[in-house]
Design a protein around this motif. Structure first.
Motif, PDB file in Angstrom:
ATOM      1  N   ILE A   1     -10.594   5.712  57.727  1.00 21.40           N
ATOM      2  CA  ILE A   1     -11.875   5.501  58.406  1.00 21.40           C
ATOM      3  C   ILE A   1     -12.792   6.690  58.121  1.00 21.40           C
ATOM      4  CG2 ILE A   1     -10.957   4.034  60.251  1.00 21.40           C
ATOM      5  CD1 ILE A   1     -10.981   6.487  62.112  1.00 21.40           C
ATOM      6  N   GLN A   2     -14.095   6.409  58.138  1.00 21.40           N
ATOM      7  CA  GLN A   2     -15.102   7.468  57.959  1.00 21.40           C
ATOM      8  C   GLN A   2     -15.795   7.655  59.299  1.00 21.40           C
ATOM      9  OE1 GLN A   2     -14.736   8.640  54.906  1.00 21.40           O
ATOM     10  NE2 GLN A   2     -13.446   6.859  54.458  1.00 21.40           N
ATOM     11  N   VAL A   3     -15.612   8.814  59.896  1.00 19.40           N
ATOM     12  CA  VAL A   3     -16.201   9.083  61.205  1.00 19.40           C
ATOM     13  C   VAL A   3     -17.539   9.795  61.009  1.00 19.40           C
ATOM     14  CG1 VAL A   3     -15.911  10.321  63.384  1.00 19.40           C
ATOM     15  CG2 VAL A   3     -13.934   9.188  62.303  1.00 19.40           C
ATOM     16  N   GLY A   4     -18.591   9.229  61.619  1.00 23.64           N
ATOM     17  CA  GLY A   4     -19.924   9.819  61.501  1.00 23.64           C
ATOM     18  C   GLY A   4     -20.116  10.975  62.474  1.00 23.64           C
ATOM     19  N   ALA A   5     -21.274  11.606  62.383  1.00 20.70           N
ATOM     20  CA  ALA A   5     -21.578  12.754  63.236  1.00 20.70           C
ATOM     21  C   ALA A   5     -21.549  12.354  64.710  1.00 20.70           C
ATOM     22  CB  ALA A   5     -22.940  13.333  62.858  1.00 20.70           C
ATOM     23  N   ASP A   6     -21.827  11.076  64.999  1.00 23.43           N
ATOM     24  CA  ASP A   6     -21.807  10.603  66.388  1.00 23.43           C
ATOM     25  C   ASP A   6     -20.418  10.153  66.831  1.00 23.43           C
ATOM     26  OD1 ASP A   6     -21.515   8.396  64.794  1.00 23.43           O
ATOM     27  OD2 ASP A   6     -23.198   7.261  65.650  1.00 23.43           O
ATOM     28  N   GLY A   7     -19.397  10.347  65.990  1.00 29.95           N
ATOM     29  CA  GLY A   7     -18.023   9.968  66.362  1.00 29.95           C
ATOM     30  C   GLY A   7     -17.694   8.500  66.115  1.00 29.95           C
ATOM     31  N   MET A   8     -18.711   7.707  65.657  1.00 30.87           N
ATOM     32  CA  MET A   8     -18.471   6.272  65.451  1.00 30.87           C
ATOM     33  C   MET A   8     -17.823   6.039  64.077  1.00 30.87           C
ATOM     34  SD  MET A   8     -19.699   4.966  68.250  1.00 30.87           S
ATOM     35  CE  MET A   8     -19.887   3.211  67.935  1.00 30.87           C
ATOM     36  N   ALA A   9     -17.033   4.980  64.020  1.00 31.62           N
ATOM     37  CA  ALA A   9     -16.427   4.602  62.732  1.00 31.62           C
ATOM     38  C   ALA A   9     -16.214   3.107  62.691  1.00 31.62           C
ATOM     39  CB  ALA A   9     -15.100   5.318  62.518  1.00 31.62           C
ATOM     40  N   GLN A  10     -16.248   2.573  61.498  1.00 34.24           N
ATOM     41  CA  GLN A  10     -15.871   1.177  61.275  1.00 34.24           C
ATOM     42  C   GLN A  10     -14.352   1.135  61.177  1.00 34.24           C
ATOM     43  OE1 GLN A  10     -17.601  -1.697  61.119  1.00 34.24           O
ATOM     44  NE2 GLN A  10     -15.720  -2.835  60.661  1.00 34.24           N
ATOM     45  N   VAL A  11     -13.735   0.361  62.069  1.00 29.38           N
ATOM     46  CA  VAL A  11     -12.271   0.314  62.126  1.00 29.38           C
ATOM     47  C   VAL A  11     -11.791  -1.047  61.646  1.00 29.38           C
ATOM     48  CG1 VAL A  11     -10.268   0.439  63.674  1.00 29.38           C
ATOM     49  CG2 VAL A  11     -12.251   1.943  64.062  1.00 29.38           C
ATOM     50  N   ASN A  12     -11.086  -1.057  60.546  1.00 26.60           N
ATOM     51  CA  ASN A  12     -10.546  -2.303  59.995  1.00 26.60           C
ATOM     52  C   ASN A  12      -9.027  -2.240  59.952  1.00 26.60           C
ATOM     53  OD1 ASN A  12     -13.154  -3.256  59.420  1.00 26.60           O
ATOM     54  ND2 ASN A  12     -13.142  -2.211  57.433  1.00 26.60           N
ATOM     55  N   ILE A  13      -8.403  -3.305  60.439  1.00 31.37           N
ATOM     56  CA  ILE A  13      -6.947  -3.433  60.290  1.00 31.37           C
ATOM     57  C   ILE A  13      -6.685  -4.765  59.603  1.00 31.37           C
ATOM     58  CG2 ILE A  13      -4.761  -3.794  61.521  1.00 31.37           C
ATOM     59  CD1 ILE A  13      -5.679  -1.814  63.619  1.00 31.37           C
ATOM     60  N   ASN A  14      -5.832  -4.739  58.604  1.00 33.29           N
ATOM     61  CA  ASN A  14      -5.392  -5.956  57.925  1.00 33.29           C
ATOM     62  C   ASN A  14      -3.950  -5.780  57.513  1.00 33.29           C
ATOM     63  OD1 ASN A  14      -7.147  -8.281  57.472  1.00 33.29           O
ATOM     64  ND2 ASN A  14      -8.593  -6.677  56.789  1.00 33.29           N
ATOM     65  N   ASN A  15      -3.051  -6.008  58.452  1.00 34.98           N
ATOM     66  CA  ASN A  15      -1.638  -5.778  58.181  1.00 34.98           C
ATOM     67  C   ASN A  15      -0.885  -6.575  59.238  1.00 34.98           C
ATOM     68  OD1 ASN A  15       0.991  -4.789  58.035  1.00 34.98           O
ATOM     69  ND2 ASN A  15       0.337  -2.676  57.670  1.00 34.98           N
ATOM     70  N   TYR A  16      -0.311  -7.688  58.844  1.00 28.61           N
ATOM     71  CA  TYR A  16       0.292  -8.558  59.856  1.00 28.61           C
ATOM     72  C   TYR A  16       1.532  -7.930  60.494  1.00 28.61           C
ATOM     73  CZ  TYR A  16       2.101 -12.430  62.457  1.00 28.61           C
ATOM     74  OH  TYR A  16       2.561 -13.195  63.495  1.00 28.61           O
ATOM     75  N   GLU A  17       2.429  -7.378  59.689  1.00 26.22           N
ATOM     76  CA  GLU A  17       3.688  -6.872  60.247  1.00 26.22           C
ATOM     77  C   GLU A  17       3.511  -5.604  61.061  1.00 26.22           C
ATOM     78  OE1 GLU A  17       6.655  -8.174  60.632  1.00 26.22           O
ATOM     79  OE2 GLU A  17       5.878  -9.985  59.671  1.00 26.22           O
ATOM     80  N   GLU A  18       2.627  -4.734  60.594  1.00 29.14           N
ATOM     81  CA  GLU A  18       2.429  -3.455  61.282  1.00 29.14           C
ATOM     82  C   GLU A  18       0.928  -3.272  61.517  1.00 29.14           C
ATOM     83  OE1 GLU A  18       4.589  -0.496  58.942  1.00 29.14           O
ATOM     84  OE2 GLU A  18       6.501  -1.399  59.510  1.00 29.14           O
ATOM     85  N   PRO A  19       0.349  -4.035  62.469  1.00 38.41           N
ATOM     86  CA  PRO A  19      -1.107  -4.066  62.652  1.00 38.41           C
ATOM     87  C   PRO A  19      -1.611  -2.893  63.481  1.00 38.41           C
ATOM     88  CG  PRO A  19      -0.074  -5.571  64.190  1.00 38.41           C
ATOM     89  CD  PRO A  19       1.042  -4.957  63.400  1.00 38.41           C
ATOM     90  N   ILE A  20      -1.377  -1.705  62.966  1.00 36.03           N
ATOM     91  CA  ILE A  20      -1.588  -0.495  63.745  1.00 36.03           C
ATOM     92  C   ILE A  20      -2.325   0.536  62.901  1.00 36.03           C
ATOM     93  CG2 ILE A  20      -0.374   1.403  64.929  1.00 36.03           C
ATOM     94  CD1 ILE A  20       2.016  -0.738  65.120  1.00 36.03           C
ATOM     95  N   MET A  21      -3.277   1.241  63.551  1.00 36.07           N
ATOM     96  CA  MET A  21      -3.916   2.378  62.900  1.00 36.07           C
ATOM     97  C   MET A  21      -3.734   3.610  63.769  1.00 36.07           C
ATOM     98  SD  MET A  21      -7.864   3.050  61.819  1.00 36.07           S
ATOM     99  CE  MET A  21      -7.648   2.182  60.279  1.00 36.07           C
TER     100      MET A  21
END
Ligand code: QV4
Ligand code: CA
Length: 473
Positions: free
Chosen positions: A445-465
């Motif tokens: 993930i790329q975290v901006g100066a405001d702390g926001m990030a686009q969070v993508n998960i695509n992993n059926y067996e281990e759907p964790i970040m």
């Protein structure tokens, strides 16, 4: 008492029924690097029950406090503790001191001690204990002598738990004998204990034993003045007179309500927001000892019911990941063996001899051992929990299908029940690029100066970040 003495490490693994020789090797080859400490099965001499095909629970019927058990000899035990300590992995013993064997048993245990609890006999010369050291029958308000009324503390604590003899913890003699056992463990270098069936012991009797204990030995690397870590098995499901908070002065307490809560939460992500329910009487965070499942409830013994186990790996990974990511309690994860019936003992070489744990080329275990603690998600989340220790949960977000939160400005966690999510979220992290340790940094993930990030998960067996400052990459 409240410090696990584990050099800041935040997770204990229960190596259920492992032999001491295997645990020593596991400390050196895996646990030290992965950042665990370890709980072991009861080390004391115990009954042997060929008629029940050597069930795992024979070790919950002690015969003496000699360190001679199905897991190995005293020499093996001492070697394990020393080798684990020398690589920074602390060992915690499962201590069975509410009782000795079941009533109606007699024989000779493998360490050579005899026992006889037939009729009124209560002879355990290996300690030694005799009849006067057991709770007088008139102290137990139950017709058949067994624990059968959880609304009455005297019944719960003075009667026989599942027909097991009951030690009379009021006596100085019994307190001294139990403290002698614990001081022996301390002298060897054991860092703490689980007190089995603490709910069936009077808190003041536990306190009296603890007041007799020595500090941990500096020659095993403990700072001077270190105290034995204590966590007490008290199953409080809001279903009886005995509450976890009666045991706060004598250590941590097992929080079994967490097992049901996390199971509901994984089934219905919306419930994850209500995981810790103080209105429900759950222990305060700095006394709560938590786990998704334990050696009993994974097989329908004490406090069984609706829990998630290794038998359902996808859900189990989510349950353990969430447990390690959030900030409540001290955490333990289970390391099991496969079983077909709930009495079945560990993988064996035939009869009573426990088989070695075998390690496959890919790092998983063979020979009937599950080794949940070696699964990718567990290993990575232990790294996460150790790194974010001391921070609190914030920026909590939950839409019923996915959940996310930060741990201070050190870590960020997200999990998606259906296997995928795509959301812009507040991570609480300093600006920068962070990679997901769960998939070995395949995603980030790329975290901006405001702390926001686009969070993508695509992993059926281990759907964790899980991302953190200073981990992965
Ligand atoms: C049986 C009958 C008796 C009969 C007797 C004679 O119930 O009526 O007289 O046989 O043969 C085993 C057997 C049990 C047997 C008993 C005594 O399963 O059937 O009685 O031995 O011989 C483990 C197992 C128990 C096992 C025990 C001792 O779970 O099945 O009993 O070891 O070997 C509550 C408590 C909680 C407890 C939980 C199980 O509040 O403290 O029950 N949990 C801990 C441990 C658990 C352990 C014990 C306590 C006892 O986590 O593993 O029980 O040390 O919730
Ligand atoms: Ca008791």
């Amino acid at each position: 008492l409240y410090d696990p003495n584990c050099n800041g490490k935040q997770v204990m693994v229960h190596l259920f029924e492992w032999k001491w020789t295997d645990i020593a090797a596991e400390c050196e080859r895996y646990l030290a690097g992965a950042g665990f400490c370890g709980q072991v099965s009861p080390p004391t001499e115990h009954v042997i029950l060929p008629e029940n095909n050597y069930p795992w629970w024979q070790r919950y019927q002690p015969v003496s406090y000699k360190l001679f058990s199905r897991s190995g000899s005293e020499a093996d035990f001492v070697d394990m503790v020393h080798r684990c300590n020398s690589v920074g992995v602390r060992i915690y013993v499962d201590a069975v001191v509410n009782h000795m064997t079941g009533t109606g048993r007699s024989g000779t245990a493998d360490g050579g001690s005899t026992y006889n609890s037939v009729g009124d006999a209560r002879d355990f010369p290996g300690v030694p204990y005799s009849a006067e050291h057991f709770t007088p029958r008139d102290q137990c308000p139950s017709g058949d002598g067994n624990v059968n009324d959880y609304s009455n503390p005297a019944n719960v604590r003075n009667c026989y738990l599942v027909s097991l003899t009951d030690l009379y913890g009021k006596l100085d003699y019994v307190r001294d004998a139990v403290a002698g056992y614990f001081n022996h463990l301390i002298q060897v270098g054991v860092a703490g204990i689980r007190i089995d069936a603490a709910k069936h012991m009077w808190p003041e009797d536990i306190a009296a034993v603890l007041s007799r204990l020595n500090d941990l030995p500096t020659d095993q690397g403990f700072p001077a003045g270190s105290k034995f870590y204590v966590f007490q098995e008290v199953i409080d499901q809001n279903d009886g007179a005995i509450k976890v908070d009666e045991y706060y002065d004598t250590g941590y307490v097992t929080e079994f309500r967490y097992c049901s809560k996390i199971a509901w939460g994984i089934k219905d992500y919306g419930q994850l927001s209500n995981l810790i329910d103080y209105g429900w009487g759950m222990a305060r965070s700095d006394r709560a000892f938590i786990f998704t499942d334990n050696h009993d409830n994974q097989r329908g013994h004490g406090g069984g019911g609706n829990v998630i186990t290794h038998e359902n790996p996808r859900d189990y990974k989510q349950a353990v990941a969430y447990t390690l990511a959030q900030d409540y309690g001290f955490t333990r994860i289970m390391s099991s063996y496969f079983f077909e019936n709930s009495d079945q003992g560990p993988p064996s070489n035939g009869g009573y001899s426990t088989a070695d744990v075998t390690i496959n080329a890919d790092g998983s275990c063979g020979g009937g051992w599950v080794c949940e603690h070696r699964w990718n998600v567990m290993k990575k989340m232990v790294e996460f929990r150790n790194l974010v220790a001391g921070t609190t949960m914030s920026n909590y977000w939950n839409n019923g299908n996915a959940v996310a939160f930060s741990r201070g400005n050190q870590g960020f966690f997200a999990m998606a029940k259906q296997g995928s999510m795509s959301e812009t979220l507040q991570t609480g992290l300093p600006a920068g690029s962070y990679c997901n340790i769960i998939d070995d940094c395949a995603s980030s993930i790329q975290v901006g100066a405001d702390g926001m990030a686009q969070v993508n998960i695509n992993n059926y067996e281990e759907p964790i970040m899980a991302v953190c400052v200073g981990c992965g990459g």
